[in-house]
Scaffold this motif. Sequence first.
Motif, PDB file in Angstrom:
ATOM      1  N   CYS A   1       0.829  -1.206   0.000  1.00 46.17           N
ATOM      2  CA  CYS A   1       0.000   0.000   0.000  1.00 46.17           C
ATOM      3  C   CYS A   1       0.862   1.253   0.000  1.00 46.17           C
ATOM      4  O   CYS A   1       1.975   1.259   0.519  1.00 46.17           O
ATOM      5  CB  CYS A   1      -0.924   0.001   1.215  1.00 46.17           C
ATOM      6  SG  CYS A   1      -2.049   1.406   1.244  1.00 46.17           S
TER       7      CYS A   1
ATOM      8  N   PHE B   1     -10.750   4.092  -5.538  1.00 48.56           N
ATOM      9  CA  PHE B   1     -10.199   2.770  -5.864  1.00 48.56           C
ATOM     10  C   PHE B   1     -11.236   1.723  -6.249  1.00 48.56           C
ATOM     11  O   PHE B   1     -10.952   0.538  -6.253  1.00 48.56           O
ATOM     12  CB  PHE B   1      -9.312   2.221  -4.730  1.00 48.56           C
ATOM     13  CG  PHE B   1      -8.397   3.263  -4.144  1.00 48.56           C
ATOM     14  CD1 PHE B   1      -7.665   4.096  -4.971  1.00 48.56           C
ATOM     15  CD2 PHE B   1      -8.292   3.426  -2.774  1.00 48.56           C
ATOM     16  CE1 PHE B   1      -6.832   5.073  -4.443  1.00 48.56           C
ATOM     17  CE2 PHE B   1      -7.461   4.399  -2.236  1.00 48.56           C
ATOM     18  CZ  PHE B   1      -6.731   5.227  -3.079  1.00 48.56           C
TER      19      PHE B   1
ATOM     20  N   VAL C   1      -3.172   0.001  -4.846  1.00 48.25           N
ATOM     21  CA  VAL C   1      -4.422   0.472  -5.439  1.00 48.25           C
ATOM     22  C   VAL C   1      -4.780  -0.233  -6.749  1.00 48.25           C
ATOM     23  O   VAL C   1      -5.910  -0.134  -7.209  1.00 48.25           O
ATOM     24  CB  VAL C   1      -4.387   1.996  -5.708  1.00 48.25           C
ATOM     25  CG1 VAL C   1      -4.300   2.762  -4.409  1.00 48.25           C
ATOM     26  CG2 VAL C   1      -3.229   2.365  -6.615  1.00 48.25           C
TER      27      VAL C   1
END
Length: 441
Positions: free
Chosen positions: A340, A381, A425
């Motif tokens: 992330c 997202f 993402v």
Amino acid sequence: MMQFPKDLRRRVETFAAGPDGGRPPLPIDPRFWRSPLRSRRFTSILGLTLLVMLTLVIVCGLLSYASYNPRLAGNDPTGRHGLLGFYFFTWPTHPVWLYRLTQSTHVLLGLASIPFVLAKLWSVIPKLFELPPVRSPAQAIERISLLALVGGVTFEFVTGVMNIQLYYAFPFSFYTAHLYGAWIFLAGFVVHVAVKLPVAIRAVRRRGLDPDPEGDQAAAVHDPDGPDDLRAVEPAPATITRRGALIAVGGGSALLVGATLGQSFDGPLRRTALLAPHGQAYGNGPNDFPVNKTAAYRGITADATGAKWRLELRGTQRLSLDRAALLARPQSTHRLPIACVEGWSTEQEWTGIPLADLASMAGVTGKATVLVESLQKNGSFGKVRLAANQVADRRTLLALKVNGADLEPDHGFPARIIVPAGPGVHNTKWVTALTFVPEQA
Ligand SMILES: Nc1nc2c(c(=O)[nH]1)N[C@H]1C(S)=C(S)[C@@H](COP(=O)(O)O)O[C@H]1N2
Ligand SMILES: [Mo]
């Protein structure tokens, strides 16, 4: 220990009396600044350390932006990158740990540099009050660049730390703000390095990186380099050496890294990540790894992911497949990370169908990008466009299982994307449609 209160009182009295004995000192009076630690050498050592750390933070930060596939329609979180996209390139799918490395570096080194930034600001603060404020046009430009530098670094660190703490209390988008802030900071950084690097190198060249070289204290009250000197004109007695101060700063930095580092590792080490919100968050059994946004948070219902769920495949043909039909197709298994932007990462064993096979099923065989859509209707997202090299890599999966078990709802059941080497993402959860778009040669 018993001496301390007495000594403290004496120091408070001396301070209050001021250098003239009676008149309170003002910061614009150079005699106000009494710490014997300040010196050009001390600031230079901090500056050179920051030059190395922040250069890496900046490079990895700009790489993170490039990794999002911002050139593909709809992907750029800032909306429009314009000239700032001059350096974009196709983010590779090898080695699989690429984004994991660059983004852990960005976050960890960013945290590590906080104590150094604070110490360096402290070390030069007398210059903020210097009179006259501007002595020459060159110095005026330098002082304006400091506005971008100090304002930029403060803004980037505040927004960055808030983001990794999942504290999205900004009235603006983090991505947009952190990116534009980065360029303002970078402009100030470049000017500052150009102006100050020669000074810093000169300051350490004579006697190396030792912050307290012998004879240094006595020698430099009348420094030939004049305006760049930072020494107190009326220094108070030392309570710590410069070396001691640097060790304290480095120690604070090591502490921040030590209490965060675990978020980049699986296993027991993750629990040492006391300052990381994803150091502790876990699911169950084979699904026992961090979750960023839960199904409940994104409004994904059991009804939508149950019997009525279908995967819509679109290319030159359209197909609609249920989960059983997908499970009946040949499956691939790969160990791939999720990394992330917040800095945490994990590696798991994913099983599913290569996107390249799904492209063929939709009748698309050449180079193609894909628009991934999920059941998520609002928030970030829920959709992403993957590049042709990501679709072509046979390790890019529409994953149905993780570590041999069905995906849990929070991990994207019934199906999620897993892309090698990419940012988190790109790993869209609760996928419902894949639209393959052939690339023009
Ligand atoms: N539909 C959807 N997919 C998503 C997200 C999301 O909010 N919605 N979050 C993304 C982000 S930011 C990351 S880092 C990964 C996190 O995956 P995990 O929560 O399954 O660990 O999923 C990605 N996929
Ligand atoms: Mo993320």
